[in-house]
Design an enzyme around this catalytic site. Structure first.
Site, PDB file in Angstrom:
ATOM      1  N   GLY A 115       0.824  -1.203   0.000  1.00 56.06           N
ATOM      2  CA  GLY A 115       0.000   0.000   0.000  1.00 56.06           C
ATOM      3  C   GLY A 115       0.855   1.248   0.000  1.00 56.06           C
ATOM      4  N   GLY A 170       0.827   5.227   1.698  1.00 54.66           N
ATOM      5  CA  GLY A 170       0.197   6.125   2.656  1.00 54.66           C
ATOM      6  C   GLY A 170       0.870   7.478   2.686  1.00 54.66           C
ATOM      7  N   PHE A 193       2.970   8.650   4.810  1.00 53.77           N
ATOM      8  CA  PHE A 193       4.389   8.587   5.154  1.00 53.77           C
ATOM      9  C   PHE A 193       5.219   8.035   4.011  1.00 53.77           C
ATOM     10  CE2 PHE A 193       8.019   6.265   6.901  1.00 53.77           C
ATOM     11  CZ  PHE A 193       8.624   7.238   7.680  1.00 53.77           C
ATOM     12  N   GLY A 194       4.690   7.076   3.284  1.00 54.00           N
ATOM     13  CA  GLY A 194       5.431   6.468   2.193  1.00 54.00           C
ATOM     14  C   GLY A 194       4.814   5.139   1.785  1.00 54.00           C
ATOM     15  N   VAL A 236       4.532   0.909   1.613  1.00 60.94           N
ATOM     16  CA  VAL A 236       4.696  -0.239   2.504  1.00 60.94           C
ATOM     17  C   VAL A 236       4.866  -1.492   1.651  1.00 60.94           C
ATOM     18  CG1 VAL A 236       3.714  -1.571   4.401  1.00 60.94           C
ATOM     19  CG2 VAL A 236       3.234   0.878   4.226  1.00 60.94           C
ATOM     20  N   LYS A 269       7.925  -0.200   5.881  1.00 60.30           N
ATOM     21  CA  LYS A 269       7.400   1.119   5.495  1.00 60.30           C
ATOM     22  C   LYS A 269       8.579   2.033   5.161  1.00 60.30           C
ATOM     23  CE  LYS A 269       4.074   3.089   7.958  1.00 60.30           C
ATOM     24  NZ  LYS A 269       3.407   3.904   9.009  1.00 60.30           N
ATOM     25  N   ASP A 319      -5.149   9.379  14.822  1.00 60.59           N
ATOM     26  CA  ASP A 319      -5.460   9.025  13.436  1.00 60.59           C
ATOM     27  C   ASP A 319      -6.140   7.660  13.382  1.00 60.59           C
ATOM     28  OD1 ASP A 319      -5.617   9.550  10.750  1.00 60.59           O
ATOM     29  OD2 ASP A 319      -3.603   8.819  10.280  1.00 60.59           O
TER      30      ASP A 319
END
Length: 846
Positions: free
Chosen positions: A511, A513, A515-516, A518, A532, A628
């Site tokens: 995936g 996200g 942050f970056g 995965v 990640k 979150d």
């Protein structure tokens, strides 16, 4: 006497002259440091839009590299414009490398037209274009395109002395390009910050992203070409985008009356844009309080940078035009009084915003309308720019990154270059390393202390710091945040991460996200992990990286995702977690072909997540607020045990003598606590609200926000609450659950979710109470299953059912360095739970 007076006035005169010179300089035409206009495949110069494009075979300031052969094709047939008379055709990957004199924002403009009499069938060719960092076009073909030609304009922030455009043919076809522009633009043209909607908050980091122009309109005015624009832009008329053509009235003035300021110059927009506008006018509609609306088709998978251009060219006096502006259904600018902002009439003003698609899921709407408070029935819009923002994969076309599109041959050649470079310096590096190791050996007899393969402790200790991490810190990499000396667990070398993920193979991508990316990985011992990889350019990512490690190094719980280790070598930010085989909860609720979860499974998952959040709120000396909570941050292992993940935004809660933490609003749209958003005061009850949204997602099997639904149903929290208050919650549950849910269990679940979604935090339950009620709902469901025949799927309303406590969960982790372990947490948590379970024999007891 006269001389003295003259001398006295001299400073004033000089000041006026200086101001005039500065104003003139600010209004001067921008001179780009880099200015490439290329006619690809042409044997001669081409004049187009009063500009001269030179052949790509004659340029010395850029380099054309082709892995195979290229063909310069020309056409004698009629073409849309002179720039399309020739093309450069490639049957293998090719790149144009441009020397950059001045770093910063650049236009990259590309022209494509499938020449009808070329050696290849260009109409069926695929076009993929990437830069050093971004995907611009991915697998485009004219077969799926209605137009005869394609023009693309991008804004890219170049941060080196070169910009490379690579053209990649896909599916064994050829690719081509007719024209290329690479031109400097003022850095101030695109800011780093903009207001994001909804909710209204600041978006940072635009300078690190690329943009694609999708719409640029001259409201109420004619088509403007590069001849009319100092930055070579094209502005089209807005008429075809108006929702109701008769609702708008064109107004215009002489462009010479436009008064530019120091902050708005001709580079912002030409005076012809500000000299024309659409206004409300006499619309011949019964209700004068309508909005003037433009509708644009957009890709719902991207965010959009929106610039609204205003200039009051209709008023006769100041403060006589006040109106509102909207993006989709969200108010973007309230009570906008242009003359108050600019201090004059006919003075340009603009506002930058960021939003995504509207309720229709594939459209974006822009509206202006009267401000009823001001009792003024007019509004105005002069110009509009809408630009697509690159996504987390650093792409403007799909979810595949540059690395995923590079041909294998290119990857191999890059690897070859790296290997060659490494071998070339091996002797020197080896000698330095040998000397360094000898020095370390003399200083310490315990050379293996802090080996990087140590298991992650529950809390940091003196054995955690590794030589590798120390070296990383001294080398000036991402360790500048001092992770190496913070005793935060196992340190992975970057090569270990590369081996575990097969060099970040895109086929292992789990995936993408905020942050970056995965990736699924496999360590040397066969352990499956989730890797990640953060974006090293993002300051926000750096903060999240640090927070995630610090939080998870102190926390261990069966319902929190475990952090195995991290890597901060080579300016990388990489986190390694336990692998969760069944992925995020969201994937099992909607949007995929995965089997539907039963009601009992959903309850058990919610209970697991609630236990994890309850532990965060109560299991350590100071409250930890996740900030979150959402269905993508609740992961499921191979046994569908729920674990809370992603602690990048987490924050320690208020001290004993405080009621809240004052902090900037962060979180995800659709899950944000409205009280936190309004007051910027964070408490653990903000997590409770977000969890209430999760409960409604679990029940209804739909996203928190679904713009494709009717307006009143877009926000699941508002929609489900209205149905719950009407006693009709069973009418909106997931269709796969119809007649499969015990009525008493559903009622208890709905009541709990309603309390979680209370407007004010003080009215919401604690996570302990939420957990208790969810366990109660599960007991009701399990008992009804035991009492109901297998073939009977009817809904039962059962009261007064004897209950038994749930089986205790695994509590094998011991206490280390004063951190409450799962064993202690179980006794604390379940002691309270056991006390209230005695009330379950009478459901009215609580």
């Amino acid at each position: 006497m006269v001389e003295m007076e003259t001398v006295g006035w001299l400073p004033v005169i000089l000041s006026v002259i200086l101001v005039l010179l500065n104003l003139k300089a600010s209004l001067a035409t921008f001179a780009p440091a880099d200015y490439y206009l290329i006619a690809c495949g042409s044997p001669q110069n081409v004049t187009f839009q009063s500009r001269t494009f030179t052949p790509d075979s004659l340029q010395s300031s850029f380099e054309l590299k082709v892995q195979g052969n290229s063909i310069a094709a020309t056409s004698s047939s009629s073409v849309p414009s002179p720039i399309y008379q020739s093309a450069r055709i490639f049957t293998s990957s090719a790149s144009y490398k441009f020397k950059i004199q001045q770093e910063g924002r650049h236009w990259v403009r590309l022209y494509f037209y499938p020449l009808p009499d070329s050696p290849h069938n260009l109409s069926s060719s695929t076009i993929t274009v990437i830069t050093d960092d971004f995907v611009l076009l991915n697998n485009f073909t004219f077969k799926r395109y209605n137009g005869s030609y394609l023009f693309k304009e991008y804004s890219i922030n170049v941060t080196s002395d070169a910009l490379t455009l690579t053209f990649i043919p896909m599916n064994n076809s050829a690719t081509f390009v007719n024209g290329i522009e690479v031109v400097s633009v003022p850095d101030a043209l695109i800011p780093d910050q903009a207001l994001i909607l909804p909710p209204s908050s600041t978006f940072n980091g635009l300078s690190d992203l690329s943009l694609e122009t999708v719409f640029r309109l001259n409201m109420g005015g004619p088509l403007l070409t590069p001849q009319n624009d100092t930055l070579g832009r094209i502005w089209e008329n807005d008429m075809k985008y108006l929702h109701v053509n008769s609702s708008a009235v064109n107004v215009s003035v002489n462009p010479s009356v436009i008064r530019y300021t120091m902050s708005v110059t001709p580079e912002t927009a030409p005076n012809w844009v500000y000299a024309t506008a659409e206004t409300m006018g006499d619309t011949n509609v019964p209700n004068q309080n309508f909005n003037l609306t433009w509708i644009f088709p957009v890709d719902p998978n991207f965010m959009y940078f929106i610039r609204l251009h205003f200039c009051d060219i209709v008023s006769k006096s100041l403060n006589s035009l006040v109106f509102n502006a909207y993006i989709n259904s969200d108010i973007a600018l309230r009570s906008l009084d242009l003359s108050s902002l600019t201090g004059n009439l006919a003075t340009p003003y603009y506002k930058d915003l960021i939003s995504n698609s509207s309720m229709d899921s594939n459209t974006l709407t822009v509206s202006v309308g009267p401000d009823t408070v001001a009792d003024i029935t007019d509004a105005i819009l002069n110009g509009l720019e809408i630009m697509k923002i690159s996504n987390d994969a650093r792409s403007l076309d799909g979810l595949i990154s540059v690395e995923g599109l590079l041909p294998k041959s290119s990857k191999k050649s890059m690897i070859g270059i790296l290997i060659g470079s490494a071998l070339g310096t091996l002797a020197a590096v080896g000698l330095i390393a040998f000397c360094y190791c000898c020095l370390i050996a003399r200083r310490s007899k315990t050379t293996h202390q802090g080996h990087p393969r140590l298991p992650l402790p529950v809390h940091g200790n003196s054995q955690t710091m590794t030589k590798a991490s120390t070296t990383s810190q001294k080398s000036g990499t991402a360790s500048c945040i001092s992770l190496a000396s913070s005793n935060l667990g196992r340190f992975f070398m970057f090569q270990e991460i590369m081996d575990a993920t097969n060099r970040f193979d895109e086929s292992l991508l789990l995936g993408v996200g905020g942050f970056g990316k995965v990736y699924k990985g496999t360590l040397e011992d066969g352990t499956k992990v989730a890797v990640k990889r953060g974006n090293p350019r993002s300051e926000q990512g750096l903060a999240e990286f640090r927070t995630e490690i610090e939080m998870l190094s102190k926390l261990r719980h069966r319902h929190l995702v475990s952090l195995i280790g991290y890597c901060d070598e080579r300016s990388e930010m990489i986190l390694v977690y336990e692998y969760m085989a069944n992925g995020p909860l969201r994937s099992h609720l909607y949007g995929t072909d995965l089997p539907s979860l039963s009601w009992k499974q959903r309850l058990e998952i919610c209970i697991g997540a609630a236990r994890g959040l309850h532990y965060l709120h109560t299991g350590s000396a100071q409250i930890i607020i996740h900030r979150d909570v959402k269905t993508t941050n609740i992961l499921l292992d191979e046994n569908f045990v729920a674990k809370v993940a992603d602690f990048g935004l987490s924050k320690t809660g208020p001290a004993l003598d405080q009621t809240h933490v004052s902090t900037a609003v962060k979180g995800s749209f659709g899950y944000l606590d409205p009280e936190y958003f309004r007051r910027q005061q964070l408490t653990e009850k903000s997590d409770v609200y977000s969890f209430g949204v999760v409960l409604m997602e679990v029940l209804c099997g739909r996203p928190a926000l679904d713009p494709a639904l009717p307006r009143e149903q877009v926000n699941i929290a508002e929609w489900a609450m209205s149905q719950q208050k009407k006693g009709m919650l069973d009418q909106i549950i997931d269709p796969t659950l119809v007649r499969m849910v015990n009525g008493a269990s559903l009622k208890k679940f709905g009541e709990m979710a309603e309390k979680c979604l209370a407007e004010h935090g003080v009215d919401r339950p604690s996570m302990g109470d939420v957990l208790w009620n969810l366990e109660y709902a599960l007991q009701l469901e399990e008992t009804s299953l035991e009492l109901t025949e297998p073939e009977d799927n009817s809904t039962n309303h059962i009261t007064g059912i004897p209950m038994t406590p749930l089986d205790p969960f695994d509590h094998s982790v011991s206490m280390i360095d004063g951190v409450i372990s799962e064993t202690d947490d179980y006794h604390q948590e379940d002691a309270a739970t056991s006390a209230v379970f005695s009330q379950l024999v009478n459901p009215r007891g609580r």
